[in-house]
Enzyme design. Structure first.
Site, short mmCIF file in Angstrom:
data_model
loop_
_atom_site.label_atom_id
_atom_site.label_comp_id
_atom_site.label_asym_id
_atom_site.label_seq_id
_atom_site.Cartn_x
_atom_site.Cartn_y
_atom_site.Cartn_z
N ASP A 1 0.70 -1.02 0.12
CA ASP A 1 0.02 0.04 0.07
C ASP A 1 0.97 1.35 -0.06
O ASP A 1 0.47 2.41 -0.33
CB ASP A 1 -0.90 0.10 1.32
CG ASP A 1 -2.39 -0.59 1.15
OD1 ASP A 1 -2.62 -0.72 0.00
OD2 ASP A 1 -2.77 -1.12 2.31
C1 GLC Z 1 -1.69 -4.00 5.58
C2 GLC Z 1 -2.72 -3.72 4.43
C3 GLC Z 1 -2.65 -4.65 3.45
C4 GLC Z 1 -1.42 -4.29 2.57
C5 GLC Z 1 -0.24 -4.42 3.54
C6 GLC Z 1 0.96 -3.88 2.86
O1 GLC Z 1 -1.37 -4.90 6.06
O2 GLC Z 1 -4.01 -4.36 5.13
O3 GLC Z 1 -3.80 -4.63 2.38
O4 GLC Z 1 -1.12 -5.34 1.39
O5 GLC Z 1 -0.39 -3.49 4.87
O6 GLC Z 1 1.17 -2.60 2.78
C1 GLC Z 2 -1.15 -0.45 5.12
C2 GLC Z 2 0.19 -0.09 5.57
C3 GLC Z 2 0.02 1.18 6.48
C4 GLC Z 2 -0.68 2.27 5.31
C5 GLC Z 2 -1.89 1.85 5.23
C6 GLC Z 2 -2.92 2.80 4.08
O1 GLC Z 2 -1.95 -0.80 6.33
O2 GLC Z 2 0.80 -1.03 6.38
O3 GLC Z 2 1.36 1.79 6.33
O4 GLC Z 2 -0.69 3.42 6.07
O5 GLC Z 2 -1.80 0.49 4.60
O6 GLC Z 2 -4.17 2.09 4.02
#
Ligand code: GLC
Ligand code: GLC
Length: 814
Positions: free
Chosen positions: A487
């Site tokens: 993300d």
């Molecule tokens: C969090 C989000 C997931 C994403 C991951 C890496 O676990 O829930 O959707 O793939 O962060 O950013």
């Molecule tokens: C995932 C990531 C986090 C980010 C979020 C946004 O959970 O781990 O760092 O802010 O996605 O949706």
């Protein structure tokens, strides 16, 4: 250092001191009503949706820590002293404090000055309420005159509004008190047809429903005025902050034991029968009274608890393993599976790190959660798949999140995360292999929740694959969109405005930046869809998907290989990300895992090479780091990933979710020792003895462990809701133990450590129980199968004839 111990027999984690480094929590509820409960009874409850149907209030990020809960106070009538048997909120020094977190229940007990108190909290199957079963025993030599006060603070349903709209909130609160039951009915007069109830098994000495009366001005939960003076105010909330508290007097002879039961529940009335008498503004209680009566009877409560235990016996018995590693056994047999259930239920919505407001069910997240869940309750998995598919767009894209209550895609977040649609193929494939239920593919499913747009689920999958092919970049690799799995790798964002969301801001057209991760994922998904097409008798279509996979694989090998490992991406300038040519962020874990999972590089040695690079550059004793070197400053063209200080989260944290991909990759190249070693590094049970470093619960996976660039290397964060649960379960059960559902039958291809003599397992698969014994006769991973005494070619146990319920499998590894 430990703060408790595992009681494997009872399937509990037992916490022996209340002041754990962080609140160590558990979840109550299985299907509709849920509660979070910490080891000191903190937490809150909701019905289906932590944002839209929040029953009780909780204050995140508060001081003192963990504020708001399922609290009980005891008061000694002779001395006037009062305390909380769960330690919080009064924090008296207790004797024999113990918290047992079990599967769907939590028991908290302690003794204070000879008064023993134990509360069992759980949600009975099939009903929308939580039970607090308090057992009091007088261990003194003389009689005790006690008062019991319960307390919950009601949240005004919509947790977002509750935390922000005080203009309105402070004037809408309403309750009713009838026959000792406190009903919370804010907004019931208008559009709501639901209310909460808080009941008690004993005759009341008093009650309170207005927080300011119960606590008294300028006081906190640690020192409520009603408890201090030993008498409720019988307050009735009109606006302000409605709460519920019962006051019960309990006189106990020496050695005497008494039980007090409290029920906190949620109830809905038919819209045309909301009031009784009709035309009045009073809640019609005829529908809820039988539920309350039922659970105020102790026998029924005990029976409900036994039913919950039996329910988990059943779920756990689907897969049990016995290896020589206690941490493997414990996680596979109990805790990892349990965490998979919690993740399935709540996705990333409500934990002590997720406010319950910000995110509903993630499309990508929930599809992955299914991988660790399909074998548990396939009917629920089926329903979830169809719900997810219904939020897909006609382009094949998908809403990134949806609200569990409405099941509607969340407009604030929208779509364009270009990996999203492919996850649906992976979850459906897992479902099909597990159940053999091909009928799901014919189910009509809408697009974008719009009636009239129904197409068979199969077509949704076709469009998912198409979505990637319609969006290829200059190197023939998939365009990344807002982000892929990571993300925080935002290659089209270019945000220099404080506070802007990295995920929803797009300042670039998105026609250049490509993702090698999505490429690997595409290859895997295309192969899975080919297998599904094949199963449907569509050989030509299957061939087409194989060709598309091959083409993508060729693009990865040509443009996605950095020389010693797989590249991560191309940025908006067409420059490499995750290459030795970069100053920072030279190697990323995700493409190494996913390309190899897809089978890329298995034949030409590149998989081995990439894994060697992972080991050399990313592996630590606390797990495998996401990328190295960490970004030391903010890069406009990379986005959120470079916004975190080095070592945290996506910027070189140990993002546990990705570690099992490497375990699977190691298993695929035959490295059982390495695969299991990585498994152990992040196994919470194996980390229990360094709880003072790890700090999160030792019975569940956390999303992140701080990487080596962080001053707190080894410290976990974001426990409970993480794709780590499902993927670790898949890695250990399907790839290391090697017990994999396939279309043709149960495959058994273990890649276990070289010093394991073997293992035993039972697996229920399509209604048949497989008793598996694996024995090591040589150092390798070559499998010889004997099924019910007869040798079988290959490593797949064929489905037995109809009617046969048990199969015995002998595996010899050489
Ligand atoms: C969090 C989000 C997931 C994403 C991951 C890496 O676990 O829930 O959707 O793939 O962060 O950013
Ligand atoms: C995932 C990531 C986090 C980010 C979020 C946004 O959970 O781990 O760092 O802010 O996605 O949706």
């Amino acid at each position: 250092m430990r703060y408790g111990y595992f009681d494997d027999q009872r399937r509990e984690y037992v916490i022996t001191r209340p002041n754990t480094p962080l609140p160590w929590i558990n979840y109550l509820g299985s299907e509709a009503y849920f509660g979070l409960i910490s080891n000191t009874a903190g937490g809150y409850s909701f019905y289906r949706d932590a944002r839209l149907r929040r029953l009780t209030r909780y204050r995140y990020n508060n001081v003192p820590l963990d504020c708001g809960g399922h609290y009980i106070y005891l008061r000694d009538g002779d001395t006037g002293e009062f305390w909380s048997p769960s330690w919080q909120p009064t924090r008296h020094e207790l004797e024999g404090y113990i918290c047992r977190h079990g599967l769907g229940y939590t028991i908290i007990g302690s003794t204070y000055k000879g008064i023993e108190a134990q509360t069992r909290y759980f949600v009975p199957l099939g009903d929308s309420l939580e039970i607090w079963q308090l057992t009091l025993t007088n261990r003194r030599e003389e009689p005790a005159n006690l008062s019991v006060f319960s307390s919950v603070e009601f949240c005004l349903w919509d947790a977002q509004g509750d935390a922000t709209n005080f203009q309105r909130n402070l004037s809408t609160g309403e309750v009713e008190i009838e026959d000792g039951v406190i009903y919370h009915k804010t907004e019931y007069r208008e559009r709501r047809n639901h209310f909460a109830f808080f009941a008690c098994s004993e005759e009341l000495a008093g009650f309170d429903t207005q927080r300011s009366a119960f606590l008294g001005p300028y006081r906190g939960w640690d020192n409520p005025a009603a408890v201090e003076r030993g008498r409720s105010f019988n307050s009735e909330a009109h606006g302000w902050a409605p709460m519920g508290s019962h006051h019960v007097r309990v006189a106990l002879e020496p050695g005497e034991t008494r039980q007090v039961i409290f029920l906190l529940g949620y109830h809905e009335n038919p819209r045309d029968q909301k009031f009784d008498p009709p035309g009045s503004q009073r809640i019609n209680k005829r529908t809820v009274k039988p539920v309350i009566a039922r659970y105020l009877a102790r026998d029924n409560v005990d029976a409900a608890f036994e039913a919950l235990r039996a329910y988990w016996d059943g779920l756990l018995s689907i897969f049990q393993v016995r290896t020589l590693d206690i941490h493997t056994n414990r996680m596979v047999n109990i805790w990892n599976l349990y965490q998979c259930m919690v993740n399935f239920n709540l996705s990333r919505s409500a934990s002590y790190f997720e406010s319950g407001i910000g995110r509903g069910m993630g499309f990508r997240d929930s599809n992955q959660d299914l991988l660790g869940f399909v074998h548990m309750v396939p009917e629920r998995a089926r329903e979830r798949i169809l719900d997810l598919a219904a939020t897909q767009l006609e382009t094949g894209g998908a809403y990134h999140q949806y609200q569990p209550l409405t099941k509607w895609g969340n407009d604030e977040v929208g779509s364009n995360f270009n990996d999203d649609p492919l996850w649906l193929i992976l979850s459906v494939a897992a479902y099909l292999k597990e159940t053999g239920d091909g009928s799901i593919l014919n189910e009509p499913v809408v697009y974008e929740n719009r009636p009239g747009t129904e197409k068979p689920l199969y077509e949704h999958l076709q469009r998912s694959l198409r979505y990637t092919l319609d969006r290829l970049g200059a190197h023939g690799l998939p365009l990344i969109g807002r982000a892929d799995w990571n993300d925080c790798l935002n290659l089209n964002t270019f945000s220099d405005t404080p506070g802007e969301s990295f995920q929803t801001t797009t300042n670039k057209e998105g026609k250049v930046a490509e993702s090698v991760f999505i490429a690997g994922m595409f290859v895997l998904a295309a192969k899975e869809l080919a297998a599904i097409a094949q199963e449907r008798g569509l050989a030509d279509e299957a061939q087409r998907y194989h060709d598309e996979a091959a083409e993508m694989e060729a693009a990865v090998l040509e443009h996605g290989w950095d020389g010693e490992w797989f590249l991560r991406a191309y940025d908006d300038f067409g420059r490499k990300v995750g290459s030795h040519e970069c100053d920072e962020g030279q190697i990323f874990i995700e493409p190494q895992g996913f390309c190899i999972l897809a089978g890329i590089g298995l034949e030409d040695g590149r998989a081995e090479q990439a894994l060697a690079a992972v080991k050399e550059q990313l592996a630590t004793p606390h797990g495998i780091i996401l990328q190295q070197p960490a970004y030391s400053r903010y890069y406009l063209h990379l986005g959120e990933i470079s916004s975190y200080p080095p070592g945290y989260k996506e910027n070189a944290g140990i993002f546990c979710h990705t570690n099992p991909w490497i375990m699977i990759a190691e298993a695929r190249v035959g490295h059982g020792d390495q695969a299991h070693n990585y498994y152990t590094c992040i196994n919470p049970s194996a980390r229990e003895e360094i709880s003072e470093v790890h700090r999160c619960e030792p019975y569940v996976y956390a999303q992140m462990i701080a990487g080596r660039d962080a001053p707190t290397h080894g410290e976990a964060k974001n426990s409970w809701l993480t794709g780590t649960a499902a993927w670790n379960y898949v890695a250990i059960t399907q790839w290391i133990l090697g017990i994999r559902p396939t279309y043709a039958g149960l495959q058994i291809a273990p890649v276990i450590p070289s010093d394991w003599p073997g293992f035993k397992a039972t697996r229920v698969f399509r209604g048949v129980t497989y008793h598996i014994t694996a024995e090591r006769a040589g150092p390798g991973n070559t499998v010889s199968l004997t099924v019910d005494g007869k040798p079988v070619e290959g490593d797949v146990v064929p489905l037995p004839p109809a009617g046969q319920r048990e199969v015995t499998v002998q595996v010899i590894l050489t």
